[in-house]
Scaffold this active site. Sequence first.
Site, PDB file in Angstrom:
ATOM      1  N   ARG A   1       0.812  -1.207   0.000  1.00  0.00           N
ATOM      2  CA  ARG A   1       0.000   0.000   0.000  1.00  0.00           C
ATOM      3  C   ARG A   1       0.860   1.278   0.000  1.00  0.00           C
ATOM      4  O   ARG A   1       0.601   2.214  -0.736  1.00  0.00           O
ATOM      5  CB  ARG A   1      -0.909  -0.027   1.254  1.00  0.00           C
ATOM      6  CG  ARG A   1      -1.678   1.248   1.531  1.00  0.00           C
ATOM      7  CD  ARG A   1      -2.793   1.445   0.538  1.00  0.00           C
ATOM      8  NE  ARG A   1      -3.426   2.748   0.712  1.00  0.00           N
ATOM      9  CZ  ARG A   1      -4.097   3.367  -0.239  1.00  0.00           C
ATOM     10  NH1 ARG A   1      -4.231   2.835  -1.426  1.00  0.00           N
ATOM     11  NH2 ARG A   1      -4.647   4.526  -0.009  1.00  0.00           N
TER      12      ARG A   1
ATOM     13  N   CYS B   1      -4.338  -4.140   0.512  1.00  0.00           N
ATOM     14  CA  CYS B   1      -5.555  -4.947   0.574  1.00  0.00           C
ATOM     15  C   CYS B   1      -6.693  -4.317  -0.198  1.00  0.00           C
ATOM     16  O   CYS B   1      -6.874  -3.102  -0.173  1.00  0.00           O
ATOM     17  CB  CYS B   1      -5.991  -5.095   2.021  1.00  0.00           C
ATOM     18  SG  CYS B   1      -5.032  -6.277   2.900  1.00  0.00           S
TER      19      CYS B   1
ATOM     20  N   ASP C   1      -5.458  10.286  -4.196  1.00  0.00           N
ATOM     21  CA  ASP C   1      -5.525  11.700  -4.581  1.00  0.00           C
ATOM     22  C   ASP C   1      -4.932  12.616  -3.504  1.00  0.00           C
ATOM     23  O   ASP C   1      -4.305  13.634  -3.812  1.00  0.00           O
ATOM     24  CB  ASP C   1      -6.992  12.089  -4.849  1.00  0.00           C
ATOM     25  CG  ASP C   1      -7.905  11.715  -3.688  1.00  0.00           C
ATOM     26  OD1 ASP C   1      -7.789  10.563  -3.200  1.00  0.00           O
ATOM     27  OD2 ASP C   1      -8.704  12.555  -3.246  1.00  0.00           O
TER      28      ASP C   1
HETATM   29  C1  LIG Z   1      -8.028   5.975   9.487  1.00  0.00           C
HETATM   30  C2  LIG Z   1      -7.880   4.523   9.302  1.00  0.00           C
HETATM   31  O1  LIG Z   1      -8.746   3.760   9.662  1.00  0.00           O
HETATM   32  N1  LIG Z   1      -6.760   4.130   8.708  1.00  0.00           N
HETATM   33  C3  LIG Z   1      -6.519   2.768   8.384  1.00  0.00           C
HETATM   34  C4  LIG Z   1      -6.271   2.733   6.921  1.00  0.00           C
HETATM   35  O2  LIG Z   1      -5.091   3.443   6.625  1.00  0.00           O
HETATM   36  P1  LIG Z   1      -4.786   3.904   5.142  1.00  0.00           P
HETATM   37  O3  LIG Z   1      -3.481   4.572   5.276  1.00  0.00           O
HETATM   38  O4  LIG Z   1      -4.920   2.872   4.124  1.00  0.00           O
HETATM   39  O5  LIG Z   1      -5.938   4.736   4.834  1.00  0.00           O
HETATM   40  P2  LIG Z   1      -6.041   6.241   5.132  1.00  0.00           P
HETATM   41  O6  LIG Z   1      -6.154   6.425   6.610  1.00  0.00           O
HETATM   42  O7  LIG Z   1      -4.942   6.926   4.429  1.00  0.00           O
HETATM   43  O8  LIG Z   1      -7.368   6.542   4.393  1.00  0.00           O
HETATM   44  C5  LIG Z   1      -8.587   6.661   5.037  1.00  0.00           C
HETATM   45  C6  LIG Z   1      -9.622   6.895   3.973  1.00  0.00           C
HETATM   46  O9  LIG Z   1      -9.213   7.956   3.126  1.00  0.00           O
HETATM   47  C7  LIG Z   1      -9.241   7.573   1.779  1.00  0.00           C
HETATM   48  N2  LIG Z   1      -8.122   8.191   1.057  1.00  0.00           N
HETATM   49  C8  LIG Z   1      -6.862   8.073   1.510  1.00  0.00           C
HETATM   50  C9  LIG Z   1      -5.800   8.639   0.799  1.00  0.00           C
HETATM   51  C10 LIG Z   1      -6.082   9.314  -0.394  1.00  0.00           C
HETATM   52  O10 LIG Z   1      -5.203   9.836  -1.081  1.00  0.00           O
HETATM   53  N3  LIG Z   1      -7.369   9.428  -0.808  1.00  0.00           N
HETATM   54  C11 LIG Z   1      -8.406   8.869  -0.111  1.00  0.00           C
HETATM   55  O11 LIG Z   1      -9.538   8.973  -0.526  1.00  0.00           O
HETATM   56  C12 LIG Z   1      -9.098   6.069   1.787  1.00  0.00           C
HETATM   57  O12 LIG Z   1      -9.640   5.503   0.624  1.00  0.00           O
HETATM   58  C13 LIG Z   1      -9.846   5.707   3.061  1.00  0.00           C
HETATM   59  O13 LIG Z   1     -11.221   5.595   2.801  1.00  0.00           O
HETATM   60  O14 LIG Z   1      -6.198   1.412   6.520  1.00  0.00           O
HETATM   61  C14 LIG Z   1      -5.100   0.730   7.054  1.00  0.00           C
HETATM   62  C15 LIG Z   1      -5.213  -0.663   6.543  1.00  0.00           C
HETATM   63  O15 LIG Z   1      -6.450  -1.185   6.864  1.00  0.00           O
HETATM   64  C16 LIG Z   1      -5.125   0.774   8.559  1.00  0.00           C
HETATM   65  O16 LIG Z   1      -3.932   0.234   9.034  1.00  0.00           O
HETATM   66  C17 LIG Z   1      -5.346   2.166   9.088  1.00  0.00           C
HETATM   67  O17 LIG Z   1      -5.565   2.132  10.464  1.00  0.00           O
HETATM   68  C1  LIG Z   2      -5.025  -3.637   5.261  1.00  0.00           C
HETATM   69  C2  LIG Z   2      -3.854  -3.624   5.848  1.00  0.00           C
HETATM   70  O1  LIG Z   2      -2.727  -3.191   5.303  1.00  0.00           O
HETATM   71  P1  LIG Z   2      -2.437  -2.354   3.980  1.00  0.00           P
HETATM   72  O2  LIG Z   2      -2.894  -0.964   4.308  1.00  0.00           O
HETATM   73  O3  LIG Z   2      -0.949  -2.435   3.905  1.00  0.00           O
HETATM   74  O4  LIG Z   2      -3.143  -2.994   2.848  1.00  0.00           O
HETATM   75  C3  LIG Z   2      -3.686  -4.124   7.247  1.00  0.00           C
HETATM   76  O5  LIG Z   2      -2.617  -3.919   7.846  1.00  0.00           O
HETATM   77  O6  LIG Z   2      -4.632  -4.760   7.751  1.00  0.00           O
END
Ligand SMILES: CC(=O)N[C@H]1[C@@H](OP(=O)(O)OP(=O)(O)OC[C@H]2O[C@@H](n3ccc(=O)[nH]c3=O)[C@H](O)[C@@H]2O)O[C@H](CO)[C@@H](O)[C@@H]1O
Ligand SMILES: C=C(OP(=O)(O)O)C(=O)O
Length: 425
Positions: free
Chosen positions: A93, A117, A125
């Site tokens: 990711r 995932c 974005d």
């Molecule tokens: C706040 C939260 O619960 N974060 C979880 C999220 O982190 P992860 O880092 O993947 O997701 P973010 O916290 O960055 O994103 C939260 C939300 O913002 C959206 N988004 C993000 C970046 C972007 O450029 N544009 C956008 O639209 C994502 O699609 C998502 O719906 O998933 C990971 C994997 O399950 C978890 O380890 C994190 O705990």
């Molecule tokens: C979904 C996960 O990881 P990632 O954001 O690396 O896909 C996770 O750690 O459960």
Amino acid sequence: MKAIIEGGKTPVGTVVVSGAKNSATRLLAAACISDGEVVLNNFPTELVDARHKIRFLENVGADIVVDEVKESLTINSSSIRCTELDTYDYPIRTTYLLVASQIKNSGEALIPYPGGCKIGSRGYDLHMMVWRDLGAEVTEEPDFIRVKASKFKGGTIKFPISTVGGTENALICACIAEGKTEIVNAYITPEIEDLIDFLTRMGAHIEVTGNSHITVVGASGRLKGVIKSVMYDRIEALTWLVYAVMSGGTLHIKNVPFDSMQVPLLHLKEAGIDFLSNSSSIYYSPDCLINGQVQPFELACGAHPGIISDMQSFYTLLGIIAKGDSRIFDYRYPKRIAYANELQKLISTPVVEAEEGKITTRGPGKFKAGEVTSTDLRGSMALVMAALCAEGKTVVHDVEMALRGYNKLDKKLAGLGINIEVVDE
Ligand SMILES: CC(=O)N[C@H]1[C@@H](OP(=O)(O)OP(=O)(O)OC[C@H]2O[C@@H](n3ccc(=O)[nH]c3=O)[C@H](O)[C@@H]2O)O[C@H](CO)[C@@H](O)[C@@H]1O
Ligand SMILES: C=C(OP(=O)(O)O)C(=O)O
């Protein structure tokens, strides 16, 4: 890869929680903006995700020494350069965190599109917004994202939603930017605190006001080399405790990061799951389960300090063995339900009902052997755990998804007297 599991055995022994995937893989990227040598201890060296990130960094010039025995990495990033690679197939990711080190050394970065995932919409974005807010030109090319800036320039980054990845990216880029950056509506989780601690020790000036405003004054001088231990994995600690409850096992779980999992543990206590603890470990035996039965519960996965979405599947497992109806809502990733349908295949009666944002379990269900396919990291681990509790042979396909997040899984299980066989498909 598939796991072949002969289930029905009771785990007994000590299991040691590793460094957190969701911190280690971020610290590894951040280490590459240092001007000195960085040592990361307590690093989960066998994690599939860590290996992919190390592979990418080595391909763009980093010198990384992996010590599997000591579980440490020594990172020297002075030779990192923006390099066009033959392949951009990196199924992780947080590829967006690989921009800062290339910009710092070459004024241009090429990175794989973010993977990870498939748990619903996961945009990037806001990452492009971060780079643009710091003065970069960003283009989406067929195989990679290109970011160009002779230097990042401090600015204001205002997140419209709380994003873990966005906050991490903004922090790392701001540390190499010229001038001051304000990060508005930042999302501060324990893993982000670990990152801030690391960057600060390298010499970055980071000030956190309240729980969502961060000011970073970009390093005008060198960012020092440091030695840092990765925080312990709160999701892994929860995983082992839930496995102990499901299997009727007796487990001593070491390196539990209690401070970062108070609410998740409170929900277990309320479901009748008691345990003995000291400052860093948990001891659980079947006697700890009040009245010998998990009580049904209702909870919602959302933002920290609550239950994060990555923990959802483990509460579903508890709901399955609880006597009565439980409900698990997920406000963060409502589409994270595909694994639940696979899990149902490992239960002898209909117990799991999955709809967008909500999983209902009508327990207690009994696990049975079968053949299932992983859909995401935590869901894959839940399938492995169900298989371990079912009498007979279960095959879990695509188990590499679980191995993205669980360091030394087979060895840790072997230490509890449980063998699983992981083979290529
Ligand atoms: C706040 C939260 O619960 N974060 C979880 C999220 O982190 P992860 O880092 O993947 O997701 P973010 O916290 O960055 O994103 C939260 C939300 O913002 C959206 N988004 C993000 C970046 C972007 O450029 N544009 C956008 O639209 C994502 O699609 C998502 O719906 O998933 C990971 C994997 O399950 C978890 O380890 C994190 O705990
Ligand atoms: C979904 C996960 O990881 P990632 O954001 O690396 O896909 C996770 O750690 O459960």
